[in-house]
Motif scaffolding. Structure first.
Motif, PDB file in Angstrom:
ATOM      1  N   ALA A   1       0.832  -1.212   0.000  1.00 46.46           N
ATOM      2  CA  ALA A   1       0.000   0.000   0.000  1.00 46.46           C
ATOM      3  C   ALA A   1       0.866   1.261   0.000  1.00 46.46           C
ATOM      4  N   ASP A   2       2.051   1.184   0.629  1.00 45.94           N
ATOM      5  CA  ASP A   2       2.981   2.321   0.688  1.00 45.94           C
ATOM      6  C   ASP A   2       3.444   2.773  -0.693  1.00 45.94           C
ATOM      7  N   ASP A   3       3.437   1.848  -1.646  1.00 49.44           N
ATOM      8  CA  ASP A   3       3.932   2.154  -2.997  1.00 49.44           C
ATOM      9  C   ASP A   3       2.830   2.665  -3.917  1.00 49.44           C
ATOM     10  N   VAL A   4       1.630   2.796  -3.397  1.00 50.11           N
ATOM     11  CA  VAL A   4       0.525   3.294  -4.224  1.00 50.11           C
ATOM     12  C   VAL A   4       0.298   4.757  -3.843  1.00 50.11           C
ATOM     13  N   LEU A   5       0.733   5.642  -4.733  1.00 46.88           N
ATOM     14  CA  LEU A   5       0.742   7.075  -4.429  1.00 46.88           C
ATOM     15  C   LEU A   5      -0.348   7.808  -5.213  1.00 46.88           C
ATOM     16  N   CYS A   6      -0.658   9.017  -4.749  1.00 47.94           N
ATOM     17  CA  CYS A   6      -1.517   9.966  -5.486  1.00 47.94           C
ATOM     18  C   CYS A   6      -2.981   9.545  -5.592  1.00 47.94           C
ATOM     19  N   VAL A   7      -3.442   8.656  -4.713  1.00 44.20           N
ATOM     20  CA  VAL A   7      -4.844   8.207  -4.797  1.00 44.20           C
ATOM     21  C   VAL A   7      -5.794   9.412  -4.733  1.00 44.20           C
ATOM     22  N   LYS A   8      -5.484  10.363  -3.830  1.00 48.87           N
ATOM     23  CA  LYS A   8      -6.373  11.541  -3.677  1.00 48.87           C
ATOM     24  C   LYS A   8      -6.410  12.377  -4.956  1.00 48.87           C
ATOM     25  N   ASP A   9      -5.258  12.459  -5.655  1.00 47.71           N
ATOM     26  CA  ASP A   9      -5.226  13.238  -6.910  1.00 47.71           C
ATOM     27  C   ASP A   9      -6.173  12.630  -7.938  1.00 47.71           C
ATOM     28  N   PHE A  10      -6.149  11.293  -8.024  1.00 51.40           N
ATOM     29  CA  PHE A  10      -7.006  10.641  -9.023  1.00 51.40           C
ATOM     30  C   PHE A  10      -8.475  10.787  -8.636  1.00 51.40           C
ATOM     31  N   GLU A  11      -8.751  10.714  -7.329  1.00 51.28           N
ATOM     32  CA  GLU A  11     -10.141  10.913  -6.883  1.00 51.28           C
ATOM     33  C   GLU A  11     -10.587  12.332  -7.225  1.00 51.28           C
ATOM     34  N   ALA A  12      -9.687  13.306  -6.994  1.00 53.70           N
ATOM     35  CA  ALA A  12     -10.035  14.705  -7.291  1.00 53.70           C
ATOM     36  C   ALA A  12     -10.270  14.904  -8.789  1.00 53.70           C
ATOM     37  N   ALA A  13      -9.616  14.096  -9.609  1.00 51.14           N
ATOM     38  CA  ALA A  13      -9.794  14.199 -11.066  1.00 51.14           C
ATOM     39  C   ALA A  13     -11.074  13.488 -11.518  1.00 51.14           C
ATOM     40  N   GLY A  14     -11.787  12.889 -10.571  1.00 51.83           N
ATOM     41  CA  GLY A  14     -13.040  12.204 -10.905  1.00 51.83           C
ATOM     42  C   GLY A  14     -12.819  10.877 -11.608  1.00 51.83           C
ATOM     43  N   ALA A  15     -11.639  10.290 -11.418  1.00 53.38           N
ATOM     44  CA  ALA A  15     -11.323   9.035 -12.111  1.00 53.38           C
ATOM     45  C   ALA A  15     -11.956   7.842 -11.401  1.00 53.38           C
ATOM     46  N   THR A  16     -12.205   6.798 -12.167  1.00 50.65           N
ATOM     47  CA  THR A  16     -12.621   5.520 -11.595  1.00 50.65           C
ATOM     48  C   THR A  16     -11.355   4.719 -11.353  1.00 50.65           C
ATOM     49  N   LEU A  17     -11.111   4.393 -10.084  1.00 49.05           N
ATOM     50  CA  LEU A  17      -9.796   3.916  -9.665  1.00 49.05           C
ATOM     51  C   LEU A  17      -9.836   2.451  -9.233  1.00 49.05           C
ATOM     52  N   ALA A  18      -8.807   1.695  -9.629  1.00 49.74           N
ATOM     53  CA  ALA A  18      -8.635   0.333  -9.115  1.00 49.74           C
ATOM     54  C   ALA A  18      -7.161   0.149  -8.783  1.00 49.74           C
ATOM     55  N   ALA A  19      -6.889  -0.542  -7.676  1.00 50.64           N
ATOM     56  CA  ALA A  19      -5.489  -0.729  -7.276  1.00 50.64           C
ATOM     57  C   ALA A  19      -5.212  -2.198  -7.022  1.00 50.64           C
ATOM     58  N   ALA A  20      -3.951  -2.573  -7.245  1.00 48.78           N
ATOM     59  CA  ALA A  20      -3.507  -3.932  -6.919  1.00 48.78           C
ATOM     60  C   ALA A  20      -2.159  -3.834  -6.219  1.00 48.78           C
ATOM     61  N   THR A  21      -1.992  -4.614  -5.161  1.00 51.00           N
ATOM     62  CA  THR A  21      -0.689  -4.671  -4.489  1.00 51.00           C
ATOM     63  C   THR A  21      -0.269  -6.133  -4.382  1.00 51.00           C
ATOM     64  N   GLU A  22       1.057  -6.335  -4.417  1.00 47.03           N
ATOM     65  CA  GLU A  22       1.543  -7.719  -4.414  1.00 47.03           C
ATOM     66  C   GLU A  22       1.245  -8.421  -3.099  1.00 47.03           C
ATOM     67  N   ASP A  23       1.217  -7.639  -1.971  1.00 48.27           N
ATOM     68  CA  ASP A  23       0.933  -8.277  -0.677  1.00 48.27           C
ATOM     69  C   ASP A  23      -0.540  -8.154  -0.282  1.00 48.27           C
ATOM     70  N   GLY A  24      -1.351  -7.561  -1.131  1.00 49.96           N
ATOM     71  CA  GLY A  24      -2.785  -7.451  -0.848  1.00 49.96           C
ATOM     72  C   GLY A  24      -3.123  -6.386   0.189  1.00 49.96           C
ATOM     73  N   SER A  25      -2.153  -5.508   0.551  1.00 48.75           N
ATOM     74  CA  SER A  25      -2.435  -4.515   1.602  1.00 48.75           C
ATOM     75  C   SER A  25      -3.319  -3.374   1.110  1.00 48.75           C
ATOM     76  N   LEU A  26      -3.470  -3.238  -0.203  1.00 50.27           N
ATOM     77  CA  LEU A  26      -4.425  -2.264  -0.755  1.00 50.27           C
ATOM     78  C   LEU A  26      -4.993  -2.831  -2.054  1.00 50.27           C
ATOM     79  N   GLY A  27      -6.292  -2.775  -2.194  1.00 49.35           N
ATOM     80  CA  GLY A  27      -6.930  -3.263  -3.422  1.00 49.35           C
ATOM     81  C   GLY A  27      -6.783  -4.766  -3.568  1.00 49.35           C
ATOM     82  N   ALA A  28      -6.762  -5.204  -4.826  1.00 42.75           N
ATOM     83  CA  ALA A  28      -6.669  -6.645  -5.090  1.00 42.75           C
ATOM     84  C   ALA A  28      -5.247  -7.135  -4.852  1.00 42.75           C
ATOM     85  N   ARG A  29      -5.098  -8.388  -4.456  1.00 41.69           N
ATOM     86  CA  ARG A  29      -3.752  -8.952  -4.317  1.00 41.69           C
ATOM     87  C   ARG A  29      -3.275  -9.410  -5.701  1.00 41.69           C
TER      88      ARG A  29
END
Ligand SMILES: Cc1cc2nc3c(=O)[nH]c(=O)nc-3n(C[C@H](O)[C@H](O)[C@H](O)COP(=O)(O)OP(=O)(O)OC[C@H]3O[C@@H](n4cnc5c(N)ncnc54)[C@H](O)[C@@H]3O)c2cc1C
Ligand code: FES
Length: 279
Positions: free
Chosen positions: A158-186
């Motif tokens: 999850a630490d390596d997933v940056l700028c989530v707030k920027d994408f939300e502010a841009a009105g984007a539809t967001l999906a995330a994946a992390t290798e350890d599953g700590s954020l979004g899909a594993r």
């Protein structure tokens, strides 16, 4: 250009947000462009380091603050991480080309891995601005306005997933994946991208990506398999940043005999993914 550190804040243990007060720097840039940065009078490392422009800010148009996000990985970025507000720094830019968003596009698909996110966040902000201009009926903006911005972010944790707030502010539809599953899909970001591209509406979709080389190659392959155009921002070790040292050459697909190369700093860093030889 002699500039000075405006701020240099930690985002987490490995990532930092740097602001450089840069009198004379242009007050606009295009998403994908980068700067070369070097502390003055430093000989180890001697060469400047390349960083994508994340955004520009400032109340004063004559002296914008060039904002960068960086990962502390080696000598150059360690030295940068110790710099304090007010200290002088050498800055060259904006350099390189930029993402080109076709007018007919209605679904830009933005894919970033780890510290590849700054130019992708800049692109999302530019697309959102375009959309806002259309909504307010500004002249000349009705054409080429994306309806949906899809963003896929990947990282080890999850630490390596940056700028989530920027994408939300841009009105984007967001999906995330992390290798350890700590954020979004594993798993990998490409695990999320593949089913999306399978159902993508053609030809109104295009992929824009930046991140580690392995991820870029996988994204390029998926886009090609599904017939979706893809622009990739590539990172190479750079010594000069403006075409003088030939140190940043990448191999491009050639029809004739023998390999052909392009310079990432001058002809990139953004390339049509079908142009590059992915290894
Ligand atoms: C156009 C462009 C935009 C970039 N944008 C950003 C950004 O926004 N944020 C960010 O943190 N980094 C970015 N980079 C990467 C950044 O330039 C390097 O991380 C930095 O030069 C490392 O310097 P260093 O002295 O700390 O590490 P070094 O001691 O030089 O290198 C440490 C390790 O990283 C590898 N490495 C160094 N530079 C690169 C590179 N450019 N690509 C791949 N591997 C490299 C080295 O081979 C070595 O293994 C960008 C690079 C380019 C070319
Ligand atoms: S970095 Fe010197 S030619 Fe590209």
């Amino acid at each position: 250009m002699r500039a000075q550190i405006a701020f240099n804040r930690p985002l987490s243990s490995r990532y930092r947000h740097l602001g450089i007060l840069a009198p004379g720097f242009p007050c606009a840039f295009a998403a994908g462009q980068f700067v070369m940065v070097r502390p003055p009078f430093v000989t180890d490392p001697f060469l400047p380091r390349a960083f994508s422009i994340y955004r520009l800010s400032s109340a004063d148009e004559d002296a914008p603050v060039v904002e960068l996000l960086y990962q502390v990985i080696g000598k150059g970025t360690q030295r940068l991480s110790r710099m304090e507000p007010g200290q002088r720094i050498e800055l060259l830019g904006p350099l390189g080309n930029a993402f080109a968003v076709p007018e007919s596009l209605d679904t830009p698909v933005l894919v970033a891995g780890g510290i590849g996110v700054p130019p992708i966040a800049a692109l999302a902000a530019a697309l959102a601005k375009r959309r806002r201009s259309q909504a307010t009926g500004a002249p000349g903006t009705a054409e080429g306005c994306p309806q949906t911005i899809r963003v896929f972010l990947g990282g080890k944790t999850a630490d390596d997933v940056l700028c989530v707030k920027d994408f939300e502010a841009a009105g984007a539809t967001l999906a995330a994946a992390t290798e350890d599953g700590s954020l979004g899909a594993r798993g990998l970001v490409t695990d999320l991208l593949e089913p999306f591209l399978r159902g993508a509406r053609h030809p109104a979709t295009a992929v824009f990506t930046c991140g580690p080389l392995g991820m870029l190659a996988a994204v390029a392959r998926l886009a090609e398999q599904h017939g979706v155009p893809c622009q990739a921002s590539v990172e190479e070790n750079m010594a000069c940043g403006f075409g003088a040292c030939m140190g940043c050459a990448v191999e491009v697909r050639a029809e004739g005999a023998g390999p052909r190369y392009k310079l990432v700093c001058k002809e990139g860093p953004v390339f049509d993914s079908r142009e590059l030889v992915w290894r």
